[in-house]
Design an enzyme around this catalytic site. Structure first.
Site, PDB file in Angstrom:
ATOM      1  N   HIS A  26      -6.393  -2.682   5.972  1.00 11.17           N
ATOM      2  CA  HIS A  26      -5.063  -2.816   5.379  1.00 11.17           C
ATOM      3  C   HIS A  26      -4.896  -1.877   4.183  1.00 11.17           C
ATOM      4  CE1 HIS A  26      -2.044  -5.238   2.916  1.00 11.17           C
ATOM      5  NE2 HIS A  26      -1.385  -4.906   4.020  1.00 11.17           N
ATOM      6  N   ARG A  27      -4.017  -0.906   4.302  1.00 10.79           N
ATOM      7  CA  ARG A  27      -3.832   0.154   3.291  1.00 10.79           C
ATOM      8  C   ARG A  27      -5.142   0.947   3.101  1.00 10.79           C
ATOM      9  NH1 ARG A  27      -0.610  -3.435  -1.369  1.00 10.79           N
ATOM     10  NH2 ARG A  27       0.513  -4.762   0.088  1.00 10.79           N
ATOM     11  N   GLU A  53      -4.046   0.614   8.528  1.00 12.00           N
ATOM     12  CA  GLU A  53      -2.617   0.434   8.311  1.00 12.00           C
ATOM     13  C   GLU A  53      -2.272   1.195   7.047  1.00 12.00           C
ATOM     14  OE1 GLU A  53       0.757  -2.080   6.351  1.00 12.00           O
ATOM     15  OE2 GLU A  53      -1.182  -1.402   5.584  1.00 12.00           O
ATOM     16  N   ASP A  55       1.383   2.414   4.437  1.00 11.04           N
ATOM     17  CA  ASP A  55       2.814   2.245   4.157  1.00 11.04           C
ATOM     18  C   ASP A  55       3.413   3.605   3.864  1.00 11.04           C
ATOM     19  OD1 ASP A  55       2.819  -0.791   3.899  1.00 11.04           O
ATOM     20  OD2 ASP A  55       1.292  -0.210   2.430  1.00 11.04           O
ATOM     21  N   HIS A  68       3.111   2.046  -1.121  1.00 13.01           N
ATOM     22  CA  HIS A  68       3.647   0.735  -0.732  1.00 13.01           C
ATOM     23  C   HIS A  68       4.950   0.391  -1.446  1.00 13.01           C
ATOM     24  CE1 HIS A  68       4.060  -3.666  -0.985  1.00 13.01           C
ATOM     25  NE2 HIS A  68       3.512  -3.678   0.219  1.00 13.01           N
ATOM     26  N   GLU A 128       3.449   1.692   8.705  1.00 15.49           N
ATOM     27  CA  GLU A 128       4.514   0.753   8.362  1.00 15.49           C
ATOM     28  C   GLU A 128       5.633   1.481   7.633  1.00 15.49           C
ATOM     29  OE1 GLU A 128       3.697  -2.773   5.927  1.00 15.49           O
ATOM     30  OE2 GLU A 128       5.871  -2.972   5.690  1.00 15.49           O
ATOM     31  N   LYS A 130       8.574   1.653   5.238  1.00 14.07           N
ATOM     32  CA  LYS A 130       9.187   0.970   4.102  1.00 14.07           C
ATOM     33  C   LYS A 130      10.455   1.743   3.748  1.00 14.07           C
ATOM     34  CE  LYS A 130       5.735  -1.936   2.800  1.00 14.07           C
ATOM     35  NZ  LYS A 130       5.848  -3.384   3.086  1.00 14.07           N
ATOM     36  N   ASP A 250      -8.110  -6.342   3.868  1.00 13.72           N
ATOM     37  CA  ASP A 250      -8.517  -5.437   2.782  1.00 13.72           C
ATOM     38  C   ASP A 250     -10.027  -5.230   2.809  1.00 13.72           C
ATOM     39  OD1 ASP A 250      -5.848  -5.544   1.869  1.00 13.72           O
ATOM     40  OD2 ASP A 250      -6.273  -7.321   0.647  1.00 13.72           O
TER      41      ASP A 250
HETATM   42  O1  G3P Z   1       1.766  -4.504   7.904  1.00 15.94           O
HETATM   43  C1  G3P Z   1       1.250  -5.707   7.426  1.00 15.94           C
HETATM   44  C2  G3P Z   1       1.412  -5.830   5.932  1.00 15.94           C
HETATM   45  O2  G3P Z   1       0.956  -4.663   5.331  1.00 15.94           O
HETATM   46  C3  G3P Z   1       2.822  -6.117   5.513  1.00 15.94           C
HETATM   47  O3  G3P Z   1       2.948  -6.450   4.160  1.00 15.94           O
HETATM   48  O4  G3P Z   1       3.486  -5.967   1.814  1.00 15.94           O
HETATM   49  O5  G3P Z   1       1.210  -5.526   2.650  1.00 15.94           O
HETATM   50  O6  G3P Z   1       3.105  -4.076   3.324  1.00 15.94           O
HETATM   51  P1  G3P Z   1       2.691  -5.460   2.942  1.00 15.94           P
HETATM   52 CA    CA Z   2       1.917  -2.649   4.733  1.00 15.67          CA
END
Ligand code: G3P
Ligand code: CA
Length: 267
Positions: A26-27, A53, A55, A68, A128, A130, A250
């Site tokens: 995640h990120r 993943e 953003d 993000h 993702e 945004k 994470d």
């Molecule tokens: O894509 C899943 C998750 O990353 C969505 O929430 O705020 O972490 O971008 P956020």
């Molecule tokens: Ca995200």
């Protein structure tokens, strides 16, 4: 761009989603490196992740950058809205020192720079989308076109996702063959309608509002469910037992050991 097995979801039809691992960093490896930086993506690969993943949102000049928040303040030494700064100015900011002085000098990558690194590392990616209010359609279309141009046709899977349905719709119109994931905090009563309207392949849900009844319904309908953000291995195990296809974490190296193997043909 869309491999076999990554078609839009249809009720009851199980999609194999080849190349989608159980755990998505995640990120990047964001517990150990500054989120959404090239360092976080390299570290994810070093720690065994097969997918990250990230953003992305548009800078003032329309260039998608990997960050993000809608402002620069939390994760860089700059200030103000991303949408109010040109990408060349954003590229000068420090995106590492806020996390740890060891990472001083890390930059906010452009989406193109991030994709180039990820493809070279052989990592799959969930991009993702945004967008500030009013920017959803432009973001969806620009990012989809960039991904289609920059991502190797024979590379690992690439999956777009967004909370912003307008962004997904614009991405679908721009590059229909790029797989899409509908991203929601909770599934909501209209998840089926939205998945079909946007021809989504996957449904990405927040862990906080997930209940067993929803997971049962989604499993019955063979929806590929991806859950964010799961950092506790016991919780991950429970989610996998309930049929969840993958989780965002994470700490991907902490979750990977509890993930059940995928059927051979799916991995
Ligand atoms: O894509 C899943 C998750 O990353 C969505 O929430 O705020 O972490 O971008 P956020
Ligand atoms: Ca995200």
């Amino acid at each position: 761009m869309r491999g076999r097995g990554w078609e839009p979801w249809e009720p009851g039809r199980k999609l194999p989603l080849p190349g989608l691992p159980r755990v998505i960093a995640h990120r990047g490896a964001s517990a150990a490196a500054p989120e959404n930086t090239l360092a976080a993506f390299r570290l994810a690969a070093e720690r065994g992740a097969a997918m990250v993943e990230l953003d992305t949102r548009l800078a003032r000049d329309g260039v998608p950058v990997v960050i993000h928040d809608s402002t620069l303040d939390r994760t860089t030494d700059g200030h103000g809205r991303v949408l109010a700064s040109d990408s060349e100015r954003i590229a000068l900011l420090d995106a590492g020192a806020w996390f740890d002085p060891r990472f001083r000098g890390e930059r906010v990558p452009t989406l193109e720079q991030a994709l180039e690194l990820l493809a070279r590392l052989g990592l799959a990616v969930n991009v993702e989308l945004k967008a500030d209010a009013g920017e959803e359609r432009r973001t969806g279309a620009e990012v989809a076109r960039l991904v289609a141009r920059a991502w190797p046709a024979d590379g690992p899977p690439v999956l777009l996702s967004s909370f912003a349905e307008e962004a997904l719709d614009a991405a679908r119109r721009a590059v229909p063959e790029l797989p899409r994931g509908l991203l929601r905090e909770r599934a909501g009563p209209d998840w089926r309608v939205a998945m079909e309207r946007l021809a989504c392949t996957t449904l990405h849900l927040g862990r906080a509002h997930l209940d067993a009844a929803t997971l049962r319904e989604l499993r019955r309908e063979a929806v590929p469910v991806l859950v964010y953000t799961v950092n506790d291995p016991q919780e991950a195990r429970r989610l996998f037992d309930h049929g969840v296809r993958a989780v965002f974490s994470d700490v991907p190296e902490v979750i990977a050991p509890v993930a059940p193997p995928l059927p051979h043909a799916w991995s």
